[in-house]
Design a protein around this motif. Sequence first.
Motif, mmCIF file in Angstrom:
data_model
loop_
_atom_site.group_PDB
_atom_site.id
_atom_site.type_symbol
_atom_site.label_atom_id
_atom_site.label_comp_id
_atom_site.label_asym_id
_atom_site.label_seq_id
_atom_site.Cartn_x
_atom_site.Cartn_y
_atom_site.Cartn_z
ATOM 1 N N GLN A 88 0.846 -1.216 0.006
ATOM 2 C CA GLN A 88 0.002 0.196 -0.028
ATOM 3 C C GLN A 88 0.930 1.189 0.126
ATOM 4 O O GLN A 88 0.838 2.079 -0.741
ATOM 5 C CB GLN A 88 -0.815 -0.067 1.249
ATOM 6 C CG GLN A 88 -2.001 0.899 1.209
ATOM 7 C CD GLN A 88 -2.946 1.026 0.063
ATOM 8 O OE1 GLN A 88 -3.321 -0.021 -0.458
ATOM 9 N NE2 GLN A 88 -3.368 2.032 -0.347
ATOM 10 N N GLY A 89 2.078 1.055 0.826
ATOM 11 C CA GLY A 89 2.977 2.391 0.686
ATOM 12 C C GLY A 89 3.498 2.593 -0.710
ATOM 13 O O GLY A 89 3.696 3.791 -0.940
ATOM 14 N N LYS A 90 3.739 1.508 -1.187
ATOM 15 C CA LYS A 90 4.448 1.599 -2.659
ATOM 16 C C LYS A 90 3.339 2.269 -3.529
ATOM 17 O O LYS A 90 4.200 2.965 -4.419
ATOM 18 C CB LYS A 90 4.946 0.243 -3.097
ATOM 19 C CG LYS A 90 6.444 0.015 -2.511
ATOM 20 C CD LYS A 90 6.809 -1.511 -3.117
ATOM 21 C CE LYS A 90 8.064 -1.982 -2.326
ATOM 22 N NZ LYS A 90 8.547 -3.370 -2.945
ATOM 23 N N LYS A 91 2.324 1.675 -3.436
ATOM 24 C CA LYS A 91 1.322 2.325 -4.285
ATOM 25 C C LYS A 91 0.931 3.686 -4.114
ATOM 26 O O LYS A 91 0.803 4.585 -4.909
ATOM 27 C CB LYS A 91 0.012 1.617 -3.942
ATOM 28 C CG LYS A 91 -0.719 0.923 -5.220
ATOM 29 C CD LYS A 91 -2.169 0.304 -4.812
ATOM 30 C CE LYS A 91 -2.116 -1.228 -4.526
ATOM 31 N NZ LYS A 91 -3.603 -1.390 -4.426
ATOM 32 N N LEU A 92 1.114 4.219 -2.834
ATOM 33 C CA LEU A 92 0.787 5.608 -2.518
ATOM 34 C C LEU A 92 2.119 6.461 -3.034
ATOM 35 O O LEU A 92 1.965 7.600 -3.378
ATOM 36 C CB LEU A 92 0.568 5.884 -0.863
ATOM 37 C CG LEU A 92 -0.843 5.359 -0.220
ATOM 38 C CD1 LEU A 92 -0.558 5.468 1.033
ATOM 39 C CD2 LEU A 92 -1.903 6.231 -1.096
ATOM 40 N N ILE A 93 3.144 6.018 -2.802
ATOM 41 C CA ILE A 93 4.436 6.666 -3.264
ATOM 42 C C ILE A 93 4.453 6.998 -4.721
ATOM 43 O O ILE A 93 4.879 7.853 -5.308
ATOM 44 C CB ILE A 93 5.799 5.927 -2.833
ATOM 45 C CG1 ILE A 93 5.621 6.036 -1.320
ATOM 46 C CG2 ILE A 93 7.003 6.587 -3.453
ATOM 47 C CD1 ILE A 93 6.972 5.246 -0.603
ATOM 48 N N GLY A 94 3.788 5.592 -5.718
ATOM 49 C CA GLY A 94 3.892 5.701 -6.970
ATOM 50 C C GLY A 94 2.797 7.001 -7.323
ATOM 51 O O GLY A 94 2.970 7.513 -8.419
ATOM 52 N N GLN A 95 1.838 7.101 -6.598
ATOM 53 C CA GLN A 95 0.693 8.121 -6.791
ATOM 54 C C GLN A 95 1.328 9.716 -6.457
ATOM 55 O O GLN A 95 0.612 10.522 -6.821
ATOM 56 C CB GLN A 95 -0.429 7.537 -6.091
ATOM 57 C CG GLN A 95 -1.012 6.491 -6.682
ATOM 58 C CD GLN A 95 -2.392 6.075 -5.725
ATOM 59 O OE1 GLN A 95 -2.738 7.044 -4.857
ATOM 60 N NE2 GLN A 95 -2.948 5.155 -6.248
ATOM 61 N N ALA A 96 2.153 9.710 -5.843
ATOM 62 C CA ALA A 96 2.837 10.998 -5.235
ATOM 63 C C ALA A 96 3.124 12.171 -6.332
ATOM 64 O O ALA A 96 2.466 13.149 -6.340
ATOM 65 C CB ALA A 96 3.951 10.632 -4.153
ATOM 66 N N PRO A 97 3.808 11.734 -7.296
ATOM 67 C CA PRO A 97 4.097 12.557 -8.372
ATOM 68 C C PRO A 97 2.971 13.081 -9.160
ATOM 69 O O PRO A 97 2.610 14.236 -9.449
ATOM 70 C CB PRO A 97 5.085 11.719 -9.365
ATOM 71 C CG PRO A 97 5.570 10.816 -8.531
ATOM 72 C CD PRO A 97 4.701 10.208 -7.601
ATOM 73 N N GLU A 98 1.824 12.029 -9.675
ATOM 74 C CA GLU A 98 0.447 12.475 -9.950
ATOM 75 C C GLU A 98 -0.123 13.424 -9.200
ATOM 76 O O GLU A 98 -0.587 14.517 -9.694
ATOM 77 C CB GLU A 98 -0.283 11.443 -10.410
ATOM 78 C CG GLU A 98 0.571 10.489 -11.300
ATOM 79 C CD GLU A 98 -0.263 8.856 -11.351
ATOM 80 O OE1 GLU A 98 -1.268 8.840 -10.566
ATOM 81 O OE2 GLU A 98 0.307 8.157 -12.266
ATOM 82 N N ALA A 99 -0.186 13.344 -7.935
ATOM 83 C CA ALA A 99 -0.852 14.118 -7.082
ATOM 84 C C ALA A 99 -0.262 15.610 -7.010
ATOM 85 O O ALA A 99 -1.180 16.551 -6.767
ATOM 86 C CB ALA A 99 -1.033 13.486 -5.660
ATOM 87 N N ALA A 100 1.038 15.283 -7.138
ATOM 88 C CA ALA A 100 1.777 16.675 -6.922
ATOM 89 C C ALA A 100 1.626 17.399 -8.169
ATOM 90 O O ALA A 100 1.515 18.615 -8.007
ATOM 91 C CB ALA A 100 3.488 16.409 -6.666
ATOM 92 N N GLU A 101 1.487 16.781 -9.368
ATOM 93 C CA GLU A 101 1.310 17.523 -10.532
ATOM 94 C C GLU A 101 -0.286 18.222 -10.452
ATOM 95 O O GLU A 101 -0.295 19.638 -10.920
ATOM 96 C CB GLU A 101 1.432 16.695 -11.911
ATOM 97 C CG GLU A 101 1.255 17.340 -13.007
ATOM 98 C CD GLU A 101 1.578 16.465 -14.221
ATOM 99 O OE1 GLU A 101 0.929 16.741 -15.182
ATOM 100 O OE2 GLU A 101 2.221 15.415 -14.004
ATOM 101 N N VAL A 102 -1.128 17.408 -10.169
ATOM 102 C CA VAL A 102 -2.506 18.002 -9.843
ATOM 103 C C VAL A 102 -2.346 19.380 -9.014
ATOM 104 O O VAL A 102 -2.879 20.246 -9.419
ATOM 105 C CB VAL A 102 -3.660 16.843 -9.523
ATOM 106 C CG1 VAL A 102 -4.717 17.683 -9.127
ATOM 107 C CG2 VAL A 102 -3.693 15.877 -10.687
#
Length: 117
Positions: free
Chosen positions: A73-87
């Motif tokens: 779950q942590g790896k998933k969240l870390i993978g989503q972090a760049p997308e969330a930062a861009e938004v």
Amino acid sequence: MRFPEPVRNADDHASPVWARSKRRSGGGGGFVGLIVTLLALFGVLTAVLGIKEQSLAEGGAMMDGWITAGVNQGKKLIGQAPEAAEVATDKAGDAAEKTGDALEAGAATTAQELQKQ
């Protein structure tokens, strides 16, 4: 034998050494306490799961499953972090643009009001 005034220590304290309150020295005591507490909780959890599953190996396997799920779950969240930062950056840019437009409109209105006077 009586003394006319209280006995004073070298540090000019009026009370004897054994009557003073003990002071704890500062430092890493809080961090060490946290680590010891976490290890104790881990040990209690291992014992409880060992009793529940009637085997420490099966209890440990259950804990391994929980840890693996948490890591995934942590790896998933870390993978989503760049997308969330861009938004978030896009939203902040839009908000800044709207703020700039509002300030420009307010400045124009203020300038017109000053010219009327």
